[in-house]
Design a protein around this motif. Structure first.
Motif, PDB file in Angstrom:
ATOM      1  N   ASP A   1       0.837  -1.200   0.000  1.00 35.12           N
ATOM      2  CA  ASP A   1       0.000   0.000   0.000  1.00 35.12           C
ATOM      3  C   ASP A   1       0.871   1.249   0.000  1.00 35.12           C
ATOM      4  OD1 ASP A   1      -2.418  -1.381   0.036  1.00 35.12           O
ATOM      5  OD2 ASP A   1      -2.518  -1.410   2.231  1.00 35.12           O
ATOM      6  N   ALA A   2       0.236   2.391  -0.289  1.00 39.64           N
ATOM      7  CA  ALA A   2       0.964   3.662  -0.315  1.00 39.64           C
ATOM      8  C   ALA A   2       0.088   4.783   0.249  1.00 39.64           C
ATOM      9  CB  ALA A   2       1.396   4.002  -1.740  1.00 39.64           C
ATOM     10  N   ILE A   3       0.746   5.737   0.904  1.00 35.69           N
ATOM     11  CA  ILE A   3       0.080   6.922   1.458  1.00 35.69           C
ATOM     12  C   ILE A   3       0.722   8.162   0.852  1.00 35.69           C
ATOM     13  CG2 ILE A   3      -0.242   8.333   3.541  1.00 35.69           C
ATOM     14  CD1 ILE A   3      -2.055   5.943   3.540  1.00 35.69           C
ATOM     15  N   ARG A   4      -0.123   9.020   0.302  1.00 34.14           N
ATOM     16  CA  ARG A   4       0.336  10.293  -0.266  1.00 34.14           C
ATOM     17  C   ARG A   4       0.083  11.405   0.744  1.00 34.14           C
ATOM     18  NH1 ARG A   4      -2.670  13.678  -5.010  1.00 34.14           N
ATOM     19  NH2 ARG A   4      -1.297  15.483  -4.902  1.00 34.14           N
ATOM     20  N   PHE A   5       1.080  12.259   0.941  1.00 34.69           N
ATOM     21  CA  PHE A   5       0.935  13.486   1.723  1.00 34.69           C
ATOM     22  C   PHE A   5       0.818  14.627   0.726  1.00 34.69           C
ATOM     23  CE2 PHE A   5       3.501  10.670   4.502  1.00 34.69           C
ATOM     24  CZ  PHE A   5       2.588  10.542   5.535  1.00 34.69           C
ATOM     25  N   PHE A   6      -0.191  15.494   0.907  1.00 33.84           N
ATOM     26  CA  PHE A   6      -0.437  16.551  -0.071  1.00 33.84           C
ATOM     27  C   PHE A   6      -0.892  17.841   0.607  1.00 33.84           C
ATOM     28  CE2 PHE A   6      -4.298  14.131   0.538  1.00 33.84           C
ATOM     29  CZ  PHE A   6      -5.280  15.099   0.664  1.00 33.84           C
ATOM     30  N   ALA A   7      -0.731  18.937  -0.114  1.00 34.62           N
ATOM     31  CA  ALA A   7      -1.163  20.244   0.371  1.00 34.62           C
ATOM     32  C   ALA A   7      -2.662  20.385   0.159  1.00 34.62           C
ATOM     33  CB  ALA A   7      -0.431  21.344  -0.385  1.00 34.62           C
ATOM     34  N   ARG A   8      -3.346  20.910   1.179  1.00 35.78           N
ATOM     35  CA  ARG A   8      -4.774  21.180   1.029  1.00 35.78           C
ATOM     36  C   ARG A   8      -5.056  22.580   1.562  1.00 35.78           C
ATOM     37  NH1 ARG A   8      -7.751  17.530   5.663  1.00 35.78           N
ATOM     38  NH2 ARG A   8      -6.719  18.548   7.384  1.00 35.78           N
ATOM     39  N   TYR A   9      -6.035  23.211   0.961  1.00 31.64           N
ATOM     40  CA  TYR A   9      -6.393  24.570   1.327  1.00 31.64           C
ATOM     41  C   TYR A   9      -7.099  24.572   2.675  1.00 31.64           C
ATOM     42  CZ  TYR A   9      -8.193  29.291   1.027  1.00 31.64           C
ATOM     43  OH  TYR A   9      -8.477  30.601   1.283  1.00 31.64           O
ATOM     44  N   GLY A  10      -6.694  25.489   3.543  1.00 28.59           N
ATOM     45  CA  GLY A  10      -7.305  25.619   4.858  1.00 28.59           C
ATOM     46  C   GLY A  10      -6.428  25.021   5.939  1.00 28.59           C
ATOM     47  N   GLY A  11      -6.702  25.412   7.143  1.00 29.62           N
ATOM     48  CA  GLY A  11      -5.914  24.908   8.262  1.00 29.62           C
ATOM     49  C   GLY A  11      -4.701  25.787   8.510  1.00 29.62           C
ATOM     50  N   CYS A  12      -3.757  25.249   9.247  1.00 27.40           N
ATOM     51  CA  CYS A  12      -2.559  26.022   9.541  1.00 27.40           C
ATOM     52  C   CYS A  12      -1.330  25.138   9.387  1.00 27.40           C
ATOM     53  CB  CYS A  12      -2.623  26.616  10.949  1.00 27.40           C
ATOM     54  SG  CYS A  12      -2.780  25.376  12.234  1.00 27.40           S
ATOM     55  N   SER A  13      -0.241  25.789   9.110  1.00 26.81           N
ATOM     56  CA  SER A  13       1.011  25.101   8.870  1.00 26.81           C
ATOM     57  C   SER A  13       2.161  25.998   9.298  1.00 26.81           C
ATOM     58  CB  SER A  13       1.121  24.786   7.374  1.00 26.81           C
ATOM     59  OG  SER A  13       2.434  24.489   7.011  1.00 26.81           O
ATOM     60  N   THR A  14       3.269  25.383   9.617  1.00 26.23           N
ATOM     61  CA  THR A  14       4.449  26.169   9.968  1.00 26.23           C
ATOM     62  C   THR A  14       5.221  26.617   8.728  1.00 26.23           C
ATOM     63  OG1 THR A  14       5.755  24.146  10.200  1.00 26.23           O
ATOM     64  CG2 THR A  14       4.725  25.018  12.198  1.00 26.23           C
TER      65      THR A  14
END
Length: 95
Positions: free
Chosen positions: A23-36
């Motif tokens: 299996d595989a998991i993708r990490f991606f940018a999404r609009y909204g929320g907060c980030s450093t």
């Protein structure tokens, strides 16, 4: 850019997302929320296969990756995925 998955995070993904070798998991940018690293955006994740990965790591047969189209979000930083023990949810550390 490197992706580091802690043993606790690996156990969380296996249990909560019913993952197994292959299996595989993708990490991606999404609009909204907060980030450093990117104001107004946060990090999402989805079970899907890589197409054009810019960074990836495989742990216990499970691939964790970021696609080239999301490279901008990380701004050449490394991603460590751990588990917040209070909430029992993934914790993303971008350094």
């Amino acid at each position: 850019m490197n992706i580091i998955i802690t043993p606790k995070a690996l156990d969380w993904f296996k249990k909560e997302m019913d993952l197994q070798a292959g299996d595989a998991i993708r990490f991606f940018a999404r609009y909204g929320g907060c980030s450093t690293v990117q104001k107004g955006f946060s990090l999402g994740m989805a079970k899907e296969d890589p197409i054009e990965p810019v960074a990836q790591t495989t742990v216990d047969g499970i691939t964790f990756f970021v696609e080239d189209q999301d490279r901008w979000y990380f701004d050449d930083h490394n991603l460590t995925v751990d588990v917040n023990e209070k909430t029992d949810e993934p914790m993303f550390i971008i350094q």
